[in-house]
Every structure is written in C-alpha cells, then in structure tokens.
Design a protein around this motif. Structure first.
Motif, short mmCIF file in Angstrom:
data_model
loop_
_atom_site.label_atom_id
_atom_site.label_comp_id
_atom_site.label_asym_id
_atom_site.label_seq_id
_atom_site.Cartn_x
_atom_site.Cartn_y
_atom_site.Cartn_z
N CYS A 38 0.68 -1.26 -0.01
CA CYS A 38 -0.14 -0.11 -0.13
C CYS A 38 0.85 1.15 -0.09
CB CYS A 38 -0.84 0.00 1.18
SG CYS A 38 -2.02 1.57 1.18
N TRP A 192 -6.32 14.89 -6.01
CA TRP A 192 -4.82 14.95 -6.08
C TRP A 192 -4.20 13.29 -5.99
CZ3 TRP A 192 -7.55 19.25 -5.21
CH2 TRP A 192 -7.02 20.63 -5.84
N GLY A 193 -3.46 13.04 -6.69
CA GLY A 193 -2.93 11.55 -6.31
C GLY A 193 -4.05 10.64 -7.22
N CYS A 194 -3.04 9.88 -8.34
CA CYS A 194 -3.88 8.72 -8.99
C CYS A 194 -3.28 7.38 -8.77
CB CYS A 194 -3.55 9.18 -10.57
SG CYS A 194 -4.66 10.76 -10.90
N GLY A 195 -2.58 7.37 -7.40
CA GLY A 195 -2.24 5.95 -6.75
C GLY A 195 -3.59 5.12 -6.84
N VAL A 219 2.53 10.99 -13.03
CA VAL A 219 2.81 9.83 -13.49
C VAL A 219 1.93 9.44 -14.74
CG1 VAL A 219 3.45 7.35 -13.10
CG2 VAL A 219 3.71 9.20 -11.37
N TYR A 237 0.83 17.93 -13.25
CA TYR A 237 1.34 18.88 -12.36
C TYR A 237 2.68 19.33 -12.79
CZ TYR A 237 3.49 15.91 -8.85
OH TYR A 237 4.30 15.03 -8.14
N VAL A 262 -3.01 11.89 -1.60
CA VAL A 262 -1.33 11.79 -1.64
C VAL A 262 -0.89 11.50 -0.45
CG1 VAL A 262 0.69 12.85 -2.57
CG2 VAL A 262 -1.30 13.33 -3.85
N GLY A 263 -0.95 12.59 0.51
CA GLY A 263 -0.74 12.27 1.92
C GLY A 263 0.95 12.93 2.00
N HIS A 267 5.02 15.26 -3.77
CA HIS A 267 6.26 16.02 -4.20
C HIS A 267 5.88 17.50 -4.25
CE1 HIS A 267 6.27 12.09 -6.25
NE2 HIS A 267 7.26 12.03 -5.66
N TYR A 290 2.36 19.62 0.53
CA TYR A 290 2.33 20.42 -0.43
C TYR A 290 1.04 20.31 -0.93
CZ TYR A 290 2.78 21.88 -5.35
OH TYR A 290 2.70 22.43 -6.58
N VAL A 291 0.26 19.17 -1.05
CA VAL A 291 -1.10 18.88 -1.59
C VAL A 291 -2.11 19.35 -0.90
CG1 VAL A 291 -2.70 17.05 -2.24
CG2 VAL A 291 -0.46 16.95 -3.33
N PRO A 308 -7.98 11.47 2.43
CA PRO A 308 -7.61 10.08 2.89
C PRO A 308 -6.11 9.83 3.10
CG PRO A 308 -8.09 10.32 0.54
CD PRO A 308 -8.50 11.53 1.17
N GLY A 309 -5.38 10.79 2.29
CA GLY A 309 -4.06 10.86 2.48
C GLY A 309 -3.43 10.81 3.84
N GLN A 333 -8.54 7.46 8.96
CA GLN A 333 -8.55 5.99 8.56
C GLN A 333 -9.87 5.51 8.23
OE1 GLN A 333 -5.56 5.01 7.93
NE2 GLN A 333 -4.13 5.72 9.46
N PHE A 374 7.79 0.35 -6.62
CA PHE A 374 6.46 0.97 -6.05
C PHE A 374 6.87 2.32 -5.78
CE2 PHE A 374 2.86 1.39 -3.08
CZ PHE A 374 1.89 1.81 -4.09
P1 NAD Z 1 0.79 5.99 -3.99
O1 NAD Z 1 1.96 6.41 -3.44
O2 NAD Z 1 0.75 4.82 -4.92
O3 NAD Z 1 -0.04 7.06 -4.65
C1 NAD Z 1 0.19 8.44 -4.38
C2 NAD Z 1 0.15 9.33 -5.73
O4 NAD Z 1 0.44 10.73 -5.50
C3 NAD Z 1 1.32 8.98 -6.64
O5 NAD Z 1 0.89 8.57 -8.06
C4 NAD Z 1 2.19 10.30 -6.63
O6 NAD Z 1 2.73 10.42 -7.86
C5 NAD Z 1 1.03 11.38 -6.44
N1 NAD Z 1 1.73 12.73 -6.03
C6 NAD Z 1 2.68 12.81 -5.26
N2 NAD Z 1 2.85 14.32 -5.07
C7 NAD Z 1 1.75 14.70 -5.89
C8 NAD Z 1 1.46 16.26 -5.90
N3 NAD Z 1 2.10 17.30 -5.48
N4 NAD Z 1 0.04 16.36 -6.60
C9 NAD Z 1 -0.42 15.44 -7.29
N5 NAD Z 1 -0.04 13.96 -6.86
C10 NAD Z 1 0.95 13.57 -6.27
O7 NAD Z 1 -0.27 5.52 -2.87
P2 NAD Z 1 -1.68 5.11 -2.47
O8 NAD Z 1 -1.56 3.66 -2.32
O9 NAD Z 1 -2.74 5.76 -3.75
O10 NAD Z 1 -2.16 5.94 -1.01
C11 NAD Z 1 -2.38 7.40 -1.23
C12 NAD Z 1 -2.43 7.99 0.20
O11 NAD Z 1 -3.55 7.39 1.00
C13 NAD Z 1 -1.12 7.47 1.03
O12 NAD Z 1 -0.94 8.65 1.87
C14 NAD Z 1 -1.56 6.55 1.85
O13 NAD Z 1 -0.97 6.42 3.17
C15 NAD Z 1 -3.14 6.77 2.09
N6 NAD Z 1 -4.02 5.88 2.49
C16 NAD Z 1 -4.94 6.16 3.51
C17 NAD Z 1 -5.84 5.16 4.00
C18 NAD Z 1 -6.91 5.74 5.13
O14 NAD Z 1 -7.56 4.86 5.69
N7 NAD Z 1 -6.98 7.10 4.96
C19 NAD Z 1 -5.89 3.95 3.77
C20 NAD Z 1 -5.04 3.86 2.64
C21 NAD Z 1 -4.18 4.69 2.02
#
Ligand code: NAD
Ligand code: ZN
Length: 388
Positions: A38, A192-195, A219, A237, A262-263, A267, A290-291, A308-309, A333, A374
C-alpha cells in the motif's frame, strides 16, 4: 514462516519468523493467499512513521483461508475464504457501536504511547508500528487476526482473489474519501494523486454521480488510467500550473470537492508563488504538506476537502484560508466495516472490478524489490500483489 520485515529506511527483507498462534479466544489464524503493498507502507519504507522496530512484519492488505479459530469465534470456521481489513476493531466499544471502527478504543494495546502524542488513540492496525498496536502484518505466509468476528469478510462466491483483495483497504478508502467529500450531482471533484486510493476515489466519485472529475498526478500511466478507467479529465502537475488549470476548468470558481489522495509523501515545495515576506511572516519553511496547501488554495469557497492521504506529525497548513473560505475538512482512517458488505455487493454484481489497478503479481521473495519499484513509480508500477 516467511514474511517481509522492516529494518529501517529503504531496508525491507524476506525473513524467517515464528508462525503466529492463537493468543486470545477471539483470534483467528489466516493462511495468506494474496497480499498487497500500500501507499501507506511507503511511509514506513521511507522511515516517516514513529514506533517501528527492527524485524516488524509488514503488510495490511491481505486475504486468505482461515485455518484455525479461537474458542469464542462464532462467525468464522476453518476453510472460510476471507478478506481481512487493515484496521482492527473490537466491535463493542463506544466508537465501534457508533460505526467509527477505525477509532476503536480497545484494539491498540499500546494506546498509552498514542495518547501521549495525540491525546487519544485510534484503532490498532496490522503491520503499522508499535504506536498503532505492534501487530504483525499480512505480508507473510500466515496472519493472526484479533477480534476475528468483527473484521474479516467471508467471500462465498467464486470471484477471484484479485477482484476482492482491495476490499482490505484501498477500495473502501477511496470510497469513503468520495463519501466524505459530500458529492452532489452538479459537482466538480478534483482528486490529487492517482495511486490506488486516488483511482478508487475517482471511480467512487463517478458512482456517486459527480458532474466532472479532475485527476492530478505526474505519472503518465496513472493519469492515463484515471482518464480511461475513471473517465476523469487529467492535469499533469509537472506540465501545468494546477491552480490556473483548475480555475479555468471551473469558470474561476474552483472545484466544489477536493480529495487529497497523496498524503505525506507529496512532491513539490508548495511555496511556489508565495512571497518571501509572507513565507517569513507565516513561518512557511517546511516543504510539506504540499498537496494539502494546494487543495485548500484551489477549493471553492464553502467547498469540501476530504483527506484520505495519511499525515504523520505536524502539518503546516494555512488554517486562515480554511476558515475564511469556510471549507469543510473530513479525514481519517477508513471505517472499513461500514463498506465491506456493500462494496463486495458491487463487485459481485459486476458494477466494478477492482483488479484493474494491479500492475505486478509476484511472490513474497520479490517483495523487497517491489517496495523500491512501487516507491519510485518505476516500471509502470501502480499496485503490487504478492502470493506467498
Ligand atoms: P501511492 O503512493 O501509490 O499514490 C500517491 C500518488 O500521489 C502517486 O501517484 C504520486 O505520483 C502522487 N503525487 C505525489 N505528489 C503529488 C502532488 N504534488 N500532486 C498530485 N499528485 C501527487 O499511494 P496510495 O496507495 O494511492 O495511497 C495514497 C495515500 O492514501 C497515502 O498517503 C496512503 O497512506 C493513504 N491511505 C490512507 C488510508 C486511510 O484509511 N485514510 C488507507 C490507505 C492509504
Ligand atoms: Zn493500505
């Protein structure tokens, strides 16, 4: 048994560790058939989470077969196929009874440590530091599951592991992120963030009827997935000013709902365009988060920011902007148990197949290399699934 263990910054190893046993009569032991890495694990990989100890077993996105249950377990029996949610909840404290499962009062045996830092303790989590319980994680051959009647969901249909595995975390997390954003039909939602979490937040925002979803990342293959699978418009971005683009896409008003998926790993400096005088006056030196700062700047007045980050420790955010723009913030969480049944239903009915995010399927022995891949977003890596 074999397990992935933590040994400090960017040091993950495959180790031989004792196989878990039933400790409490409410425990179950699960033999793991699939387990994912994760984005939250990257906070451990990059050594940002307090309370980690050398040799801790990692992982909180597992599923498998129940092989043993304690005397008091009623809802599971050996042979059951289960997905195990990442949060541990007792099911009977005040918070669990209010459906606030990730805030369970009883599942963190090290609550005192958490209370010193936060005033109160959230729930214990699998494989996520001694601050959050010190539980061994699920990137292993076997897992001890406490409060086994409360967490795991039994899978009775013949859906594949790949389709249901992400019920353990990222699908419900993306879903709760969208729910927390209070999306209404006319809304523009910026993510923000396409993980994996962002991808499921995008899918969920569409399911909730958002008018327009805008995905932000740098990405290319992740943005492509958001566009193709999530029907989102995208902003890279690195090639565009996010604020300017969002304003022009929303007639100058800003997105109604913003989601920070993102959390703490974000970057960017977040201080671009902030004058030295303001930086000095507001003591804005930290380059994180930053985000959060960008989302607060972009969100329309009276809008919602869902986070959620994961953030650890202090976050340098412009609270004045939040207050003056009357932005509602929701975070936390995920309260997993709220979502397991309904989201399993959506998978079984064919409304969504969460396996679209899987980019890598490997054995446990490839885990250490996969953490690096990853983390560095190399090799088109979006989600790693390991089969012990
Ligand atoms: P991941 O690292 O795969 O995805 C994060 C994405 O954010 C990446 O694609 C990265 O390129 C992008 N990113 C980085 N800087 C950025 C910016 N300035 N602007 C836009 N995008 C940017 O992670 P994930 O598995 O998708 O998890 C994302 C977040 O969610 C993490 O912080 C993780 O800890 C959190 N999370 C929270 C919970 C919860 O219960 N709240 C559960 C699972 C994960
Ligand atoms: Zn996770």
């Amino acid at each position: 048994m074999r397990a992935l263990t933590w040994h400090g910054e960017k040091d993950i190893r495959v180790s031989e560790v004792p196989r878990p046993e039933i400790v409490e009569p409410t425990d179950a032991i699960v033999e793991i058939t699939a387990t994912a890495i994760c984005g939250s694990d990257l906070h451990l990989y990059n050594d940002r989470m307090p309370g980690m100890r050398e040799g801790d077993v990692l992982g909180h996105e597992p599923m498998g077969e129940v092989i043993e249950v304690g005397d008091e377990v009623e809802s599971l029996e050996p042979g059951d196929r289960v997905v195990v949610p990442f949060t541990i909840s007792c099911g009977s404290c005040w918070f669990c009874e209010e459906d606030l499962y990730s805030l369970c009062d009883n599942s963190n045996p090290n609550a005192e440590m958490a209370r010193k830092m936060m005033g109160q303790s959230p729930a214990g989590l699998f494989g996520y530091s001694h601050l959050l319980g010190g539980y061994a994680g699920g990137q292993a051959e076997y897992l001890r599951v406490p409060y086994a009647d409360v967490g795991p969901i039994t899978i009775e249909s013949d859906v594949s592991d790949e389709e249901v595995l992400f019920l353990s975390d990222v699908f419900p997390t993306g879903y709760m992120a969208a729910e927390n954003a209070d999306i209404e039909p006319e809304d523009t939602v910026a993510v923000w963030g396409c993980g994996p979490v962002g991808q499921f937040a995008i899918q969920s925002a569409q399911m909730m009827g958002a008018n327009q979803v805008i995905a932000i990342d740098r990405v290319p293959e992740r943005l492509e997935m958001a566009g193709e699978h999530g029907d989102a418009e995208t902003i890279n971005y690195e090639h565009a000013d996010v604020y300017d683009r969002l304003m022009s896409m929303t007639g100058g008003r800003g997105p109604d709902r913003c989601i920070d998926a993102v959390g703490t790993e974000a970057h960017g400096t977040g201080l671009d365009g902030v004058s030295d005088r303001v930086k000095e006056g507001a003591k804005l030196q930290d380059d994180r988060p930053y985000v959060l700062r960008e989302a607060i700047k972009c969100c329309r007045k009276g809008g919602t920011l869902s986070v959620p980050g994961v953030y650890l420790g202090r976050a340098n955010i412009p609270f004045g902007s939040l207050m003056n723009k009357a932005i509602t913030v929701k975070t936390g969480q995920t309260h997993m148990q709220r979502y397991l049944d309904p989201l399993l239903g959506k998978i079984e009915e064919g409304e969504i197949d969460p396996s679209f995010i899987i980019s890598h399927q490997v054995g446990l022995e490839d885990g250490p290399e996969m953490y690096q891949t990853f983390n560095d977003k190399e090799d088109d890596c979006i989600k790693v699934v390991m089969t012990p």
